[in-house]
Design an enzyme around this catalytic site. Structure first.
Site, PDB file in Angstrom:
ATOM      1  N   CYS A   1       0.862  -1.173   0.000  1.00 14.82           N
ATOM      2  CA  CYS A   1       0.000   0.000   0.000  1.00 14.82           C
ATOM      3  C   CYS A   1       0.899   1.223   0.000  1.00 14.82           C
ATOM      4  CB  CYS A   1      -0.869   0.013   1.242  1.00 14.82           C
ATOM      5  SG  CYS A   1      -1.912  -1.457   1.356  1.00 14.82           S
TER       6      CYS A   1
ATOM      7  N   ARG B   1       1.984   1.477  -5.822  1.00 16.87           N
ATOM      8  CA  ARG B   1       2.116   0.502  -4.742  1.00 16.87           C
ATOM      9  C   ARG B   1       0.827  -0.284  -4.495  1.00 16.87           C
ATOM     10  NH1 ARG B   1       6.549   1.233  -1.640  1.00 16.87           N
ATOM     11  NH2 ARG B   1       5.557   0.087   0.047  1.00 16.87           N
TER      12      ARG B   1
ATOM     13  N   TRP C   1      -3.522  -1.946  -1.620  1.00 14.60           N
ATOM     14  CA  TRP C   1      -3.471  -3.239  -2.296  1.00 14.60           C
ATOM     15  C   TRP C   1      -4.045  -4.222  -1.270  1.00 14.60           C
ATOM     16  CZ3 TRP C   1      -1.174  -8.086  -1.596  1.00 14.60           C
ATOM     17  CH2 TRP C   1      -1.137  -8.911  -2.735  1.00 14.60           C
TER      18      TRP C   1
ATOM     19  N   ASN D   1       0.279  -0.175   5.976  1.00 14.20           N
ATOM     20  CA  ASN D   1       0.821  -0.992   4.895  1.00 14.20           C
ATOM     21  C   ASN D   1       1.409  -2.233   5.538  1.00 14.20           C
ATOM     22  OD1 ASN D   1       2.162  -1.983   2.605  1.00 14.20           O
ATOM     23  ND2 ASN D   1       3.970  -0.762   3.025  1.00 14.20           N
ATOM     24  N   GLY D   2       1.006  -3.415   5.078  1.00  7.53           N
ATOM     25  CA  GLY D   2       1.558  -4.649   5.651  1.00  7.53           C
ATOM     26  C   GLY D   2       0.442  -5.546   6.153  1.00  7.53           C
TER      27      GLY D   2
ATOM     28  N   GLU E   1      11.347 -14.243 -18.668  1.00  8.44           N
ATOM     29  CA  GLU E   1      11.018 -12.833 -18.445  1.00  8.44           C
ATOM     30  C   GLU E   1       9.986 -12.335 -19.470  1.00  8.44           C
ATOM     31  OE1 GLU E   1      11.283 -10.862 -16.151  1.00  8.44           O
ATOM     32  OE2 GLU E   1      11.107  -8.860 -16.986  1.00  8.44           O
TER      33      GLU E   1
ATOM     34  N   LYS F   1       6.302 -10.840 -18.424  1.00  7.11           N
ATOM     35  CA  LYS F   1       5.821  -9.520 -18.860  1.00  7.11           C
ATOM     36  C   LYS F   1       4.458  -9.647 -19.520  1.00  7.11           C
ATOM     37  CE  LYS F   1       7.844  -7.228 -17.077  1.00  7.11           C
ATOM     38  NZ  LYS F   1       9.005  -7.547 -16.296  1.00  7.11           N
TER      39      LYS F   1
ATOM     40  N   GLU G   1       1.658 -10.414 -16.905  1.00  5.83           N
ATOM     41  CA  GLU G   1       1.239  -9.347 -15.992  1.00  5.83           C
ATOM     42  C   GLU G   1       0.617  -8.165 -16.728  1.00  5.83           C
ATOM     43  OE1 GLU G   1       5.789  -7.753 -15.003  1.00  5.83           O
ATOM     44  OE2 GLU G   1       4.298  -7.755 -13.434  1.00  5.83           O
TER      45      GLU G   1
ATOM     46  N   HIS H   1       9.928 -32.699 -23.712  1.00  3.16           N
ATOM     47  CA  HIS H   1       9.623 -33.464 -22.493  1.00  3.16           C
ATOM     48  C   HIS H   1       8.247 -33.121 -21.925  1.00  3.16           C
ATOM     49  CE1 HIS H   1      13.665 -35.073 -22.449  1.00  3.16           C
ATOM     50  NE2 HIS H   1      14.144 -33.849 -22.605  1.00  3.16           N
TER      51      HIS H   1
ATOM     52  N   LYS I   1       3.559  -2.649  -7.204  1.00  2.00           N
ATOM     53  CA  LYS I   1       4.965  -2.528  -7.563  1.00  2.00           C
ATOM     54  C   LYS I   1       5.869  -3.132  -6.505  1.00  2.00           C
ATOM     55  CE  LYS I   1       8.405  -0.844  -9.970  1.00  2.00           C
ATOM     56  NZ  LYS I   1       8.731  -1.644 -11.163  1.00  2.00           N
TER      57      LYS I   1
END
Ligand code: M6R
Length: 611
Positions: free
Chosen positions: A2, A27, A74, A100-101, A483, A487, A490, A506, A606
């Site tokens: 947050c 955030r 968040w 936040n947390g 990567e 990308k 998300e 495989h 983020k």
């Protein structure tokens, strides 16, 4: 996760609070709210959804007051609704808290407080702190800092908390444990925030706050204590970047701006790192004996930073001949890793606040390892808790999807690989200088890649309806494939997977259907015996109906591709810093094509400050 901001000073508080929240929205953006320091009862407004919803709700008839706290969320405990949005209030509406947390013992606190007659109006873990603080403030005769100290002593979990009370509205009290909080010192005004970005346009003077420190600000003063009430010395520092660095600067999205900043970011990571053919990494603070004694490197990181670590393994093992293990930080802590005083741990994190990485770092430290942080954010928690730090100097990265942080992390690990190789006598000075020169050529080559990405927009239109996109790579191209897939997931919300080319047969090849887009990252031609292997993989997927997009060097022979994206020639080890760029652009363009929010993709934040 947050974003938190507090302001006290001569301005009408709503302005710095909303501006601060705008800069902290990266955030979390499930809801936003503010509490203004009106006397009598606090003025509180909060709304589910993005900050715009809150701004619309605020209207024009706001009280002009000079202090307040603001929050962008968040969600963890309780859905993203108006009632769960912060701030949370005590039953008198006089005390507000933002957080936040995670408060891990919130359920038992809630039961206790409900037993004392407190009425709860949300499903959050945070609200219990508002009620607890309210009781403790009364027992401390209105002393909010004393109440905060006592409250925190009974909390478990990770948190940054800010509180304000209507009886002394010019005072804001904050505390942090395993979660970021920074103090901004203005002229007759002070700020508290999760990140300096919140107040950078007003002041560049900041103060680091330590673990379990309680900070109290008024417009003209600040004090910091530990939980026992002992004064703590403040460590002031100057913020080196400019407010404009946190603006879009003419780009439609922060992500696009950050993609285009990559040549400069990589150049800044490398600047001043070679002198007289010697890699300069004095900040590592390791004696020659300690460097020789390193018998293993362990990389701890999450997400994109983890992919940077995977690339680092190839480089460090090749150059320094030291074994490298790359661990997802969230897994490392909960097993019995073989780590000791001869282990060099690289904790890679853009934000320097990722809780999984921080906890893994502490675990490694407790086992005796030496910790080197590779970080982009000055004075954040991970560098502060490490033995040494190598800053990447990428500048602020605002978009949730990491781009320039990734390239600079790879460059930083390469510096470490070359430094270890040189100090251990594995590579001669000339060889090291040559590899460094190859690195130095990358900013120019990244520029060239950026000049040729336009056709990718058209390509995303072709594949916008695909249900799944697969990425293939070998050697250093494998982490690049991972990567690229991350990308796309998300940003475009598409199913995407990265595979090592050799693994295809495989199992993953069963995923290929008629028309499935497959992006193949070809290794650099001359240096690898892998070209032909990758060429076979391309044929294998093509034979099963895939549309193959190949990323290859200029002049490299490619057959069977529907589209070829060309990169400037570079030695194999340098290719990840080039091959990643079109994949970033592809994901960006796909998100735009599909109408997604590029800078704030759904469900993400983020900086992930919960485990
Ligand atoms: O701040 P950090 O580098 O520690 O963050 C780690 C990951 O959360 C981060 O890289 C995440 O995977 C990005 N959103 C990827 O684009």
């Amino acid at each position: 996760m947050c974003g938190i901001v507090g302001y006290t000073g001569p301005q009408s508080a709503v302005t710095p609070l909303i501006e601060g929240l705008r800069r902290l929205e990266y955030r979390g953006y499930d809801s936003a709210g503010i509490a203004l320091g009106t006397s009598g009862k606090l003025y509180v407004e909060k709304r589910a959804g993005k900050l715009n919803n809150l701004e619309q709700a605020l209207g024009a008839d706001l009280p002009t007051v000079h202090s307040g706290i603001g929050h962008t969320r968040w969600a963890t405990h309780g859905g993203p609704t108006d009632r769960n949005a912060h701030p949370h209030l005590d039953n008198e509406g006089k005390l507000a808290v933002i957080h936040n947390g995670i408060i891990e013992n919130y359920a038992e606190l809630r039961t206790l407080l409900e037993g004392r007659g407190h009425k709860f109006s949300s499903d959050t873990d945070t609200e219990s702190v508002a009620h607890l603080l309210s009781d403790l403030r009364k027992s401390h005769n209105g002393d909010l800092p004393a109440a905060m100290r006592e409250a925190v002593a009974s909390l478990r979990g990770s948190f940054t908390l800010l509180a304000i009370h209507a009886d002394a509205p010019e005072t804001i009290v904050g505390v942090r444990r395993n979660s970021p909080l920074v103090l901004g010192l203005g002229d007759g005004e002070n700020y508290l925030a999760s990140d300096v970005a919140a107040f950078i346009q007003y002041t560049k003077r900041a103060v680091e706050l330590g673990q379990d420190e309680v900070v109290t600000i008024t417009p003209t003063s600040y004090s910091i204590t530990d939980l026992a009430g002992n004064s703590k010395k403040a460590k002031e520092y100057e913020i080196t970047w400019d407010a404009s660095a946190a603006e879009k600067g003419g780009f439609t999205h922060f992500m696009l701006k950050e993609i285009f900043e990559q040549p400069k970011a990589v150049a800044d990571t490398l600047i001043g790192r070679l002198k007289d053919k010697k890699i300069q990494l004095d900040e590592l603070n390791l004696s020659s004996r300690e460097i020789k004694d390193i018998d293993k490197v362990v990389v701890l990181a999450c997400g994109t930073a983890f992919h940077a670590g995977l690339i680092a393994k190839y480089a460090i093992e090749k150059w320094a001949k030291v074994p490298v293990e790359v661990e997802l930080a969230s897994e490392f802590r909960y097993r019995d890793p073989i780590v000791n005083k001869n282990t060099l741990v690289l904790a890679i994190s853009q934000s320097g606040e990722t809780m999984d990485t921080l906890m893994a770092l502490r675990h490694a430290k407790s086992l005796g390892a030496r910790i080197l942080a590779i970080c982009n954010t000055n004075s954040s928690t991970i560098p502060r808790e490490s033995d040494a730090v190598l800053y990447t100097h990428a500048g602020p990265e605002i978009a949730v999807a990491s781009t320039k942080a990734f390239l600079t992390q790879v460059a930083a690990t390469y510096l470490i690989g070359l430094y270890l190789a040189q100090q251990r006598g594995v590579m001669k000075d000339g060889e090291v200088a040559e590899a460094f020169e190859q690195l130095q050529e990358l900013p120019g080559k990244i520029e060239q890649v950026l000049e040729t990405v336009e056709p990718l927009r058209e390509l995303t239109r072709t594949f916008a309806a695909a249900t799944s996109v697969l990425f293939l790579g070998r050697n250093v191209g494998f982490p690049v494939a991972l990567e690229g897939a991350l990308k796309l997931k998300e940003l475009a919300y598409m199913h995407a997977e990265g595979f090592a080319g050799g693994e295809l047969k495989h199992g993953p090849i069963a995923l290929i259907e008629e028309g499935t887009p497959v992006i193949a990252i070809m290794p650099a031609g001359a240096e690898h015996a892998l070209d032909e292997k990758m060429a076979s993989n391309i044929q294998e997927v093509k034979a099963r109906g895939a549309n193959v997009i190949v990323i290859a060097e200029e002049g490299q022979v490619v057959t069977g591709a529907t589209h070829v994206i060309r990169l400037p020639k570079a030695p194999a080890m340098m290719q990840p810093l080039l091959a990643t760029v079109p994949l970033q652009v592809f994901a960006y363009e796909m998100a735009v094509t599909r109408g997604n929010d590029v800078d704030q993709p759904r469900n993400l934040a983020k900086s992930v400050t919960v485990e």
